[in-house]
Scaffold this motif. Structure first.
Motif, short mmCIF file in Angstrom:
data_model
loop_
_atom_site.label_atom_id
_atom_site.label_comp_id
_atom_site.label_asym_id
_atom_site.label_seq_id
_atom_site.Cartn_x
_atom_site.Cartn_y
_atom_site.Cartn_z
N SER A 1 0.84 -1.21 0.00
CA SER A 1 0.00 0.00 0.00
C SER A 1 0.87 1.26 0.00
CB SER A 1 -0.94 -0.07 1.20
OG SER A 1 -0.98 1.12 1.88
N ILE A 2 1.99 1.24 0.77
CA ILE A 2 2.91 2.38 0.79
C ILE A 2 3.52 2.58 -0.60
CG2 ILE A 2 5.12 3.22 1.74
CD1 ILE A 2 4.33 1.65 4.33
N CYS A 3 3.96 1.48 -1.20
CA CYS A 3 4.60 1.56 -2.53
C CYS A 3 3.62 2.11 -3.57
CB CYS A 3 5.11 0.19 -2.96
SG CYS A 3 6.48 -0.36 -1.96
N MET A 4 2.36 1.74 -3.44
CA MET A 4 1.37 2.27 -4.39
C MET A 4 1.22 3.77 -4.24
SD MET A 4 -1.51 -0.70 -4.37
CE MET A 4 -2.69 0.13 -5.44
N LYS A 5 1.23 4.24 -3.00
CA LYS A 5 1.11 5.69 -2.75
C LYS A 5 2.32 6.43 -3.31
CE LYS A 5 -1.96 5.39 1.20
NZ LYS A 5 -2.11 5.48 2.64
N ILE A 6 3.51 5.84 -3.10
CA ILE A 6 4.73 6.45 -3.65
C ILE A 6 4.63 6.47 -5.17
CG2 ILE A 6 7.25 6.21 -3.89
CD1 ILE A 6 7.20 4.78 -1.13
N GLY A 7 4.17 5.36 -5.74
CA GLY A 7 4.04 5.23 -7.20
C GLY A 7 3.16 6.33 -7.78
N VAL A 8 2.04 6.60 -7.10
CA VAL A 8 1.09 7.61 -7.59
C VAL A 8 1.74 9.00 -7.59
CG1 VAL A 8 -1.08 8.79 -7.04
CG2 VAL A 8 -0.96 6.30 -6.96
N GLN A 9 2.44 9.31 -6.49
CA GLN A 9 3.02 10.67 -6.36
C GLN A 9 4.27 10.85 -7.21
OE1 GLN A 9 1.24 12.80 -5.44
NE2 GLN A 9 0.80 13.02 -3.28
N CYS A 10 5.08 9.81 -7.33
CA CYS A 10 6.37 9.95 -8.01
C CYS A 10 6.37 9.34 -9.43
CB CYS A 10 7.47 9.27 -7.19
SG CYS A 10 7.56 9.88 -5.52
N HIS A 11 5.23 8.85 -9.86
CA HIS A 11 5.09 8.27 -11.20
C HIS A 11 6.10 7.14 -11.44
CE1 HIS A 11 2.39 11.53 -12.00
NE2 HIS A 11 3.31 12.37 -11.55
N VAL A 12 6.17 6.21 -10.51
CA VAL A 12 7.03 5.03 -10.68
C VAL A 12 6.22 3.77 -10.40
CG1 VAL A 12 9.24 6.13 -10.10
CG2 VAL A 12 7.80 5.19 -8.27
N SER A 13 6.78 2.63 -10.79
CA SER A 13 6.07 1.37 -10.53
C SER A 13 6.20 1.00 -9.05
CB SER A 13 6.66 0.26 -11.40
OG SER A 13 7.96 -0.03 -10.96
N LYS A 14 5.37 0.02 -8.64
CA LYS A 14 5.42 -0.45 -7.24
C LYS A 14 6.80 -1.05 -6.95
CE LYS A 14 1.65 -3.01 -7.15
NZ LYS A 14 0.76 -4.08 -6.73
N TYR A 15 7.33 -1.78 -7.94
CA TYR A 15 8.62 -2.44 -7.76
C TYR A 15 9.72 -1.39 -7.56
CZ TYR A 15 12.74 -5.30 -8.74
OH TYR A 15 13.95 -5.91 -8.64
N GLU A 16 9.70 -0.38 -8.43
CA GLU A 16 10.71 0.70 -8.31
C GLU A 16 10.58 1.42 -6.97
OE1 GLU A 16 12.07 3.44 -11.74
OE2 GLU A 16 10.28 2.39 -12.48
N ALA A 17 9.35 1.69 -6.59
CA ALA A 17 9.12 2.37 -5.31
C ALA A 17 9.71 1.57 -4.16
CB ALA A 17 7.62 2.55 -5.11
N LYS A 18 9.53 0.25 -4.24
CA LYS A 18 10.00 -0.61 -3.16
C LYS A 18 11.53 -0.68 -3.14
CE LYS A 18 9.61 -5.40 -1.64
NZ LYS A 18 9.10 -6.72 -1.99
N MET A 19 12.13 -0.84 -4.32
CA MET A 19 13.57 -1.06 -4.38
C MET A 19 14.38 0.23 -4.26
SD MET A 19 13.36 -4.21 -4.47
CE MET A 19 15.06 -4.68 -4.48
N ILE A 20 13.87 1.33 -4.84
CA ILE A 20 14.69 2.55 -4.89
C ILE A 20 14.24 3.59 -3.87
CG2 ILE A 20 15.48 4.46 -6.38
CD1 ILE A 20 14.96 2.47 -8.78
N PHE A 21 12.93 3.81 -3.75
CA PHE A 21 12.45 4.91 -2.92
C PHE A 21 12.37 4.58 -1.43
CE2 PHE A 21 10.84 8.26 -5.89
CZ PHE A 21 11.24 7.64 -7.08
N VAL A 22 11.87 3.37 -1.13
CA VAL A 22 11.59 3.04 0.28
C VAL A 22 12.82 3.16 1.19
CG1 VAL A 22 10.86 1.15 1.82
CG2 VAL A 22 9.50 1.72 -0.17
N PRO A 23 14.02 2.67 0.79
CA PRO A 23 15.17 2.80 1.69
C PRO A 23 15.49 4.25 2.05
CG PRO A 23 15.66 1.31 -0.12
CD PRO A 23 14.36 1.93 -0.43
N TYR A 24 15.40 5.15 1.05
CA TYR A 24 15.69 6.58 1.32
C TYR A 24 14.55 7.20 2.13
CZ TYR A 24 19.42 6.01 -2.05
OH TYR A 24 20.55 5.58 -2.68
#
Lengths: 409, 110
Positions: free
Chosen positions: A352-375
Motif C-alpha cells: 500500500s505504501i509503494c502504491m502511494k509512492i508510485g502515484v506521487q512519483c510516477h514510478v512502478s510499485k517495484y521501483e518504489a519498493k527497491m529505490i524509494f523506500v530505503p531513502y
C-alpha cells in the motif's frame, strides 16, 4: 456379469427403493405433491452418492413427469439457461392431454458447479425462471455454502441429504450380491460400506470391482480399498511418511495424499533434520529430496508423466534408515508457509505504501519498493521533515511507524 | 444421557426466544399433546446442540429400523465410530435385521 454397471442396473425406479434419507424423501414428495407450494423450486443438497439424482428420477417416474435435465456438462450461462429452461417451464406440452405425462420437471444437477466465465449470469437467469415457472424446478448440489448460491437459496425450499448409514449400505450390497449370485463374507461387505463413507454409489462400484464370478468375496479382497477415499491431510501424511518401514509403504502413502506437491516438498525438507539425527543419513535423505525437487521443477504444469520419479525420490528419502525412527513433533505446515502467513499484514502494508509512492512519483510499485523506500525510511527518521513528507505521500501514521521501524524488506 | 423418541418428546417449559429458535431449527409443537416432534432435518446438528443446552445433558434420539420398524439406540450399533449421524434421528437397520441370528453359522460364508 461385469458388462453392466451395477450402479445403473440397480438404480431404484421407485421412491420407496431409494435407500436412506427417509426424512428428506418425505419432505421432497410433500413438496412435489403440493400444488400450492410457496416456493416453486427445491434445492436438494448433500454429499455425493446419497441418492439425490436417483430420488428425482424415481419421483418423476412414479408421478409421470418428464425430466428436462441440465447438468454440469452443459454450459449454464444466462443465455443457455433461458433457452432451455424457459420453454420447459412456461408452456404445457400437447402430449399432456394425450398421454399419462403430467408435465415437465426442470432438473438442474450439480448446481454448485456453476462457475467461471462460461456460466456467467446463470444463477440470475435461474432465479428469474423460478419466479415465472409453471413447472416444478429441482436442483441438486453437494455444497450450498458457496457465495454464488446465496441468492438462489432464498427462493428455494432446502432439503438436506445426510450420508447414508453403514447398515443401510450393507443391506443394499447384500441385496445386490444375492441378485448377482455373488458369494461373500459379511466382513467384506462391512469393509466396503465403511470405506465408502456414506456414498452408496462408490460402495456399489467397489463391490462390482471386487467381485468375481464363482469366487467368494473375502475380507482379504477388500484390503486394496483400505486407503480409498481417504483424504490424507498434511499432518497425517507427514506422520505416516516419516514412520514408514520401506519404500513401497512410502510410495503408497504419497499416492493417496491430497497435499499440494510443493507444500509437501517444503514440509518434508523442514522436518528432515528432526527425523535423521545422523548427519550422513540426513545428507543422503536431502540428496533424494533435492532430486525430487529437480523433478518437480521439470514437471511444471504439463509433464505429469515425471510425477512417479518425484514420488520415487521422496519415498527413497523417507526410507534411508527406517530403523532409526523415533516419534517427534512435526513442523506442519512448512516454515515458508508459516512465515508468509505471519508476514502477510506487513507485506500488504508495504504494498500500500509503494502504491502511494508510485502515484506521487510516477514510478512502478517495484521501483518504489527497491529505490524509494530505503531513502524514504531514512528521511522519515528525521523528525523535522517527516510530517511534510508523510502528508505529501498521504501516508497514515501507521504506515509511517511501519516504515521508520523497517529493518529489511 | 437423555434418550429422546424422535416421534414425539416432551421438553421443560422454555422462554419465548428459545421456543422460536426450536421451531426455526425444525421442531414442531403439538399443543394438545404437548409434544415436540421433528419437522425439518436440515439443521439437525444445531437442534441437537440447542436441546442439549435446554436439557443440560447429552441427548440421543432413538433410531427406527426400516425393516422391523422397532425403535433402538445407537449404543447397540457396531458402526458408531464411522457414523457421521450418530445419535441423530434417521432411519437405520437394527443389529437383529442386519445380522439375523438364524444365519450365524452361514455368516462366514454366505
Amino acid at each position: 456379469m461385469k458388462n453392466d454397471l451395477w450402479v445403473e442396473k440397480y438404480r431404484p425406479t421407485l421412491i420407496k427403493d431409494v435407500i436412506g434419507n427417509e426424512e428428506a424423501k418425505i419432505l421432497f414428495v410433500e413438496w412435489l405433491g403440493n400444488k400450492r407450494r410457496t416456493k416453486k423450486a427445491v434445492l436438494l443438497y448433500g454429499p455425493p452418492g446419497v441418492g439425490k439424482t436417483t430420488l428425482v428420477n424415481a419421483a418423476a417416474n412414479e408421478y409421470n413427469f418428464r425430466i428436462i435435465e441440465m447438468n454440469a456438462s452443459d454450459t449454464r450461462s444466462e443465455k443457455a439457461v433461458t433457452r432451455i429452461a424457459n420453454p420447459a417451464t412456461s408452456f404445457t406440452g400437447l402430449d399432456k392431454f394425450s398421454s399419462e405425462i403430467k408435465g415437465n420437471i426442470l432438473f438442474m444437477d450439480e448446481i454448485d458447479g456453476i462457475a467461471g466465465n462460461e456460466d456467467r449470469g446463470g444463477v440470475n437467469a435461474i432465479i428469474k425462471i423460478i419466479e415465472n415457472t409453471r413447472a416444478p424446478i429441482i436442483m441438486a448440489a453437494n455444497d450450498v455454502e458457496i457465495e454464488k448460491l446465496r441468492p438462489l437459496k432464498k427462493v428455494c425450499t432446502l432439503i438436506r441429504f445426510q450420508p447414508t448409514r453403514i447398515p443401510l449400505i450393507i443391506m443394499a450390497l447384500k441385496s445386490i450380491c444375492e441378485q448377482e449370485h455373488v458369494k461373500y463374507e459379511f466382513v467384506a461387505l462391512e469393509k466396503i460400506a465403511v470405506n465408502s463413507q456414506g456414498d452408496v454409489r462408490s460402495a456399489i462400484n467397489d463391490l462390482q470391482g471386487l467381485s468375481e464370478e464363482g469366487k467368494t468375496l473375502t475380507e482379504q479382497d477388500t484390503l486394496a480399498l483400505s486407503l480409498r477415499n481417504k483424504d490424507v491431510s498434511m499432518y497425517d501424511t507427514l506422520k505416516e511418511y516419516f514412520a514408514v518401514k520401506n519404500i513401497a509403504d512410502a510410495a503408497n502413502l504419497l499416492n493417496y495424499s491430497t497435499v499440494e506437491y510443493d507444500d509437501l516438498l517444503m514440509a518434508i525438507g523442514d522436518n528432515m533434520p528432526k527425523r535423521y539425527t545422523d548427519t550422513v543419513k540426513l545428507a543422503e535423505a536431502y540428496d533424494f529430496l533435492s532430486q525430487a525437487d529437480v523433478f518437480r521443477g521439470r514437471i511444471g504444469i504439463e509433464h505429469w508423466h515425471l510425477l512417479k520419479y518425484f514420488y520415487n525420490n521422496l519415498a527413497q528419502a523417507a526410507s534411508v534408515d527406517p530403523e532409526s525412527y523415533k516419534p517427534f513433533e512435526f513442523i506442519s505446515p512448512p516454515i515458508r508457509v508459516i512465515t508468509l502467513f505471519w508476514t502477510k499484514s506487513k507485506r500488504t502494508l508495504l504494498t500500500s505504501i509503494c502504491m502511494k509512492i508510485g502515484v506521487q512519483c510516477h514510478v512502478s510499485k517495484y521501483e518504489a519498493k527497491m529505490i524509494f523506500v530505503p531513502y524514504l525510511r531514512l528521511m522519515l527518521q528525521q523528525r523535522k521533515k517527516a510530517n511534510a513528507l508523510a502528508e505529501w505521500l498521504k501516508l497514515t501514521p501507521e504506515e509511517v511507524t511501519f516504515l521508520t521501524g523497517l529493518k529489511m524488506f | 444421557m437423555v434418550l429422546l423418541n424422535q416421534k414425539g418428546f416432551k421438553l421443560p417449559r422454555v422462554e419465548k426466544e428459545k421456543f422460536m429458535l426450536l421451531l426455526r431449527l425444525g421442531l414442531d409443537y403439538n399443543s394438545q399433546q404437548t409434544l415436540y416432534s421433528i419437522k425439518n432435518y436440515n439443521s439437525i446438528h444445531q437442534l441437537r446442540d440447542t436441546l442439549q443446552d435446554i436439557l443440560k445433558s447429552e441427548i440421543a434420539f432413538t433410531q427406527t429400523c426400516t425393516i422391523c420398524n422397532i425403535d433402538f439406540g445407537c449404543s447397540t450399533c457396531n458402526y458408531t465410530k464411522f457414523c457421521p449421524t450418530k445419535d441423530l434421528p434417521f432411519t437405520c437397520v437394527c443389529n437383529q435385521c442386519l445380522r439375523p441370528k438364524k444365519n450365524l453359522q452361514q455368516q462366514k460364508l454366505f
